[in-house]
Design a protein around this motif. Structure first.
Motif, PDB file in Angstrom:
ATOM      1  N   ASP A 243       6.086  -7.939   3.562  1.00 38.26           N
ATOM      2  CA  ASP A 243       4.921  -8.717   3.555  1.00 38.26           C
ATOM      3  C   ASP A 243       4.036  -8.374   4.692  1.00 38.26           C
ATOM      4  OD1 ASP A 243       3.288 -10.454   2.578  1.00 38.26           O
ATOM      5  OD2 ASP A 243       3.802 -12.036   3.689  1.00 38.26           O
ATOM      6  N   LEU A 244       3.593  -6.969   4.870  1.00 39.80           N
ATOM      7  CA  LEU A 244       2.924  -6.482   5.638  1.00 39.80           C
ATOM      8  C   LEU A 244       1.460  -6.185   4.996  1.00 39.80           C
ATOM      9  CD1 LEU A 244       4.990  -3.963   7.709  1.00 39.80           C
ATOM     10  CD2 LEU A 244       4.553  -6.281   8.347  1.00 39.80           C
ATOM     11  N   ALA A 245       0.383  -6.620   5.961  1.00 40.20           N
ATOM     12  CA  ALA A 245      -1.186  -6.361   5.233  1.00 40.20           C
ATOM     13  C   ALA A 245      -1.577  -5.364   6.297  1.00 40.20           C
ATOM     14  CB  ALA A 245      -1.829  -7.637   5.515  1.00 40.20           C
ATOM     15  N   GLU A 246      -2.750  -4.755   5.905  1.00 43.66           N
ATOM     16  CA  GLU A 246      -3.536  -3.616   6.864  1.00 43.66           C
ATOM     17  C   GLU A 246      -4.027  -4.176   8.127  1.00 43.66           C
ATOM     18  OE1 GLU A 246      -3.139  -0.570   6.864  1.00 43.66           O
ATOM     19  OE2 GLU A 246      -2.402  -0.428   4.679  1.00 43.66           O
ATOM     20  N   PRO A 247      -4.201  -3.677   9.254  1.00 46.24           N
ATOM     21  CA  PRO A 247      -3.663  -2.374   9.516  1.00 46.24           C
ATOM     22  C   PRO A 247      -1.922  -2.554   9.730  1.00 46.24           C
ATOM     23  CG  PRO A 247      -4.421  -3.441  11.383  1.00 46.24           C
ATOM     24  CD  PRO A 247      -4.637  -4.552  10.259  1.00 46.24           C
ATOM     25  N   ASP A 248      -1.290  -3.580   9.624  1.00 48.13           N
ATOM     26  CA  ASP A 248       0.031  -3.588  10.008  1.00 48.13           C
ATOM     27  C   ASP A 248       0.829  -2.424   8.984  1.00 48.13           C
ATOM     28  OD1 ASP A 248      -0.401  -5.493  12.063  1.00 48.13           O
ATOM     29  OD2 ASP A 248       0.016  -7.033  10.572  1.00 48.13           O
ATOM     30  N   GLU A 249       0.451  -2.504   7.862  1.00 49.78           N
ATOM     31  CA  GLU A 249       1.182  -1.650   7.044  1.00 49.78           C
ATOM     32  C   GLU A 249       1.177   0.038   7.305  1.00 49.78           C
ATOM     33  OE1 GLU A 249       0.479  -0.382   2.604  1.00 49.78           O
ATOM     34  OE2 GLU A 249       1.395  -2.464   2.462  1.00 49.78           O
ATOM     35  N   THR A 250      -0.075   0.252   7.597  1.00 49.01           N
ATOM     36  CA  THR A 250      -0.180   1.482   7.919  1.00 49.01           C
ATOM     37  C   THR A 250       0.475   1.869   9.241  1.00 49.01           C
ATOM     38  OG1 THR A 250      -2.346   1.900   7.127  1.00 49.01           O
ATOM     39  CG2 THR A 250      -1.865   3.417   8.711  1.00 49.01           C
ATOM     40  N   ASP A 251       0.467   1.002  10.339  1.00 55.68           N
ATOM     41  CA  ASP A 251       1.343   1.294  11.484  1.00 55.68           C
ATOM     42  C   ASP A 251       2.729   1.334  11.288  1.00 55.68           C
ATOM     43  OD1 ASP A 251      -1.007   1.150  13.149  1.00 55.68           O
ATOM     44  OD2 ASP A 251      -0.939  -1.127  13.456  1.00 55.68           O
ATOM     45  N   ALA A 252       3.214   0.691  10.229  1.00 54.93           N
ATOM     46  CA  ALA A 252       4.606   0.647   9.830  1.00 54.93           C
ATOM     47  C   ALA A 252       5.123   1.817   9.245  1.00 54.93           C
ATOM     48  CB  ALA A 252       4.938  -0.675   8.978  1.00 54.93           C
ATOM     49  N   VAL A 253       4.064   2.463   8.270  1.00 53.39           N
ATOM     50  CA  VAL A 253       4.079   3.658   7.725  1.00 53.39           C
ATOM     51  C   VAL A 253       4.499   4.770   8.761  1.00 53.39           C
ATOM     52  CG1 VAL A 253       3.388   5.601   6.340  1.00 53.39           C
ATOM     53  CG2 VAL A 253       3.113   3.214   5.386  1.00 53.39           C
ATOM     54  N   ARG A 254       3.418   4.830   9.807  1.00 54.74           N
ATOM     55  CA  ARG A 254       3.735   5.800  10.724  1.00 54.74           C
ATOM     56  C   ARG A 254       4.984   5.622  11.605  1.00 54.74           C
ATOM     57  NH1 ARG A 254      -2.864   5.309  12.397  1.00 54.74           N
ATOM     58  NH2 ARG A 254      -3.379   6.610  10.832  1.00 54.74           N
ATOM     59  N   LEU A 255       5.450   4.240  11.842  1.00 53.05           N
ATOM     60  CA  LEU A 255       6.575   3.982  12.698  1.00 53.05           C
ATOM     61  C   LEU A 255       7.720   4.614  11.931  1.00 53.05           C
ATOM     62  CD1 LEU A 255       8.277   2.623  14.804  1.00 53.05           C
ATOM     63  CD2 LEU A 255       8.356   0.780  13.489  1.00 53.05           C
ATOM     64  N   LEU A 256       7.989   4.559  10.704  1.00 54.66           N
ATOM     65  CA  LEU A 256       8.963   4.951   9.891  1.00 54.66           C
ATOM     66  C   LEU A 256       9.062   6.412   9.900  1.00 54.66           C
ATOM     67  CD1 LEU A 256       8.932   2.419   6.897  1.00 54.66           C
ATOM     68  CD2 LEU A 256      10.614   2.328   9.045  1.00 54.66           C
ATOM     69  N   GLY A 257       7.881   6.821   9.547  1.00 54.75           N
ATOM     70  CA  GLY A 257       7.582   8.468   9.343  1.00 54.75           C
ATOM     71  C   GLY A 257       8.112   9.068  10.738  1.00 54.75           C
ATOM     72  N   SER A 258       7.749   8.653  11.690  1.00 56.99           N
ATOM     73  CA  SER A 258       7.798   9.253  13.220  1.00 56.99           C
ATOM     74  C   SER A 258       9.532   9.110  13.559  1.00 56.99           C
ATOM     75  CB  SER A 258       7.017   8.568  14.275  1.00 56.99           C
ATOM     76  OG  SER A 258       7.114   7.465  14.366  1.00 56.99           O
ATOM     77  N   THR A 259      10.233   7.873  13.201  1.00 59.34           N
ATOM     78  CA  THR A 259      11.350   7.541  13.530  1.00 59.34           C
ATOM     79  C   THR A 259      12.288   8.306  12.656  1.00 59.34           C
ATOM     80  OG1 THR A 259      10.853   5.247  13.991  1.00 59.34           O
ATOM     81  CG2 THR A 259      13.112   5.675  13.617  1.00 59.34           C
ATOM     82  N   PHE A 260      12.080   8.564  11.483  1.00 60.75           N
ATOM     83  CA  PHE A 260      12.899   9.359  10.668  1.00 60.75           C
ATOM     84  C   PHE A 260      12.893  10.742  10.983  1.00 60.75           C
ATOM     85  CE2 PHE A 260      12.143   6.227   6.860  1.00 60.75           C
ATOM     86  CZ  PHE A 260      13.007   5.244   7.312  1.00 60.75           C
ATOM     87  N   HIS A 261      11.605  11.245  11.259  1.00 61.06           N
ATOM     88  CA  HIS A 261      11.529  12.676  11.575  1.00 61.06           C
ATOM     89  C   HIS A 261      12.029  12.839  12.715  1.00 61.06           C
ATOM     90  CE1 HIS A 261       9.852  16.712  11.789  1.00 61.06           C
ATOM     91  NE2 HIS A 261       9.260  16.286  12.971  1.00 61.06           N
ATOM     92  N   GLY A 262      11.751  12.146  13.790  1.00 63.02           N
ATOM     93  CA  GLY A 262      12.415  12.328  15.295  1.00 63.02           C
ATOM     94  C   GLY A 262      13.838  12.282  15.301  1.00 63.02           C
ATOM     95  N   TYR A 263      14.403  11.395  14.378  1.00 64.83           N
ATOM     96  CA  TYR A 263      16.017  11.490  14.392  1.00 64.83           C
ATOM     97  C   TYR A 263      16.444  12.718  13.950  1.00 64.83           C
ATOM     98  CZ  TYR A 263      20.733   9.876  14.694  1.00 64.83           C
ATOM     99  OH  TYR A 263      22.014   9.564  14.965  1.00 64.83           O
ATOM    100  N   VAL A 264      15.895  13.029  12.615  1.00 64.45           N
ATOM    101  CA  VAL A 264      16.079  14.410  12.022  1.00 64.45           C
ATOM    102  C   VAL A 264      15.992  15.448  12.808  1.00 64.45           C
ATOM    103  CG1 VAL A 264      15.592  15.791  10.035  1.00 64.45           C
ATOM    104  CG2 VAL A 264      16.056  13.343   9.587  1.00 64.45           C
ATOM    105  N   ALA A 265      14.916  15.776  13.438  1.00 63.17           N
ATOM    106  CA  ALA A 265      14.462  16.804  14.331  1.00 63.17           C
ATOM    107  C   ALA A 265      15.512  17.006  15.449  1.00 63.17           C
ATOM    108  CB  ALA A 265      13.143  16.580  14.834  1.00 63.17           C
TER     109      ALA A 265
END
Length: 189
Positions: A132-154
């Motif tokens: 239940d996230l609205a903008e701009p929180d949703e965009t921030d959360a998308v970036r959080l997930l992407g950077s966390t997943f990519h960072g861990y994998v890298a």
């Protein structure tokens, strides 16, 4: 004259396999030509240059990853969806290191819009609907997930976690638990 049977799709798939074997940086038209036993010039009727080949591999990797994530997400919501998405992403990176690196290639915005990158964003945002996230929180959360997943994998791929006996699976699980808790408690902007 180009060898019969060569086409852009076949070269892209062979380039993706080469990327997984030697690393994405090692993919060139020359390396691919050697794989097929032809001269470089034989490939230029199918791919413009090494950058075009790499872009094609990136688009293929993004498509494969999106397909894998879509299957993993089917019928899931909330933390279950978050975990399925993250695991599909991490598993793809482990199984296809060169393709995963290709998926990080910066693409021309028009090319990116026509590729599977849009599907990745849509699937990530679909996961976040459960929080239940609205903008701009949703965009921030998308970036959080992407950077966390990519960072861990890298970091994991680079061997950065080998210095400790703690199992990387245990840490990964804790990270997913923490992300779920954070998203549930996300302060509203």
């Amino acid at each position: 004259m180009a060898r019969v049977g060569l086409n852009a799709e076949r070269l892209t798939r062979a380039g993706a396999e080469l990327a997984d074997e030697v690393g994405f940086d090692g993919v060139t038209v020359s390396a691919l030509a050697r794989r097929f036993g032809v001269r470089d010039a034989s490939l230029y009727s199918h791919v413009k240059n090494s950058q075009d080949l790499k872009t094609r591999i990136a688009l293929l990797a993004l498509e494969e990853l999106a397909d894998r994530v879509a299957v993993a997400l089917a019928g899931r919501a909330g933390k279950d969806a978050l975990t399925a998405f993250a695991n599909a992403y991490r598993d793809y990176a482990r199984e296809h290191p060169g393709r995963y690196a290709a998926a990080q290639l910066p693409l021309d915005p028009e090319v990116a819009r026509a590729g599977a990158g849009v599907r990745h964003s849509q699937m990530t945002r679909a996961i976040l609907r459960g929080y239940d996230l609205a903008e701009p929180d949703e965009t921030d959360a998308v970036r959080l997930l992407g950077s966390t997943f990519h960072g861990y994998v890298a970091l994991e791929r680079a061997g950065s976690f080998r210095h400790t006996p703690r199992d990387t699976e245990d840490t990964w699980s804790r990270i997913l638990d923490a992300l779920d808790a954070l998203l549930r408690a996300w302060p509203k902007a």
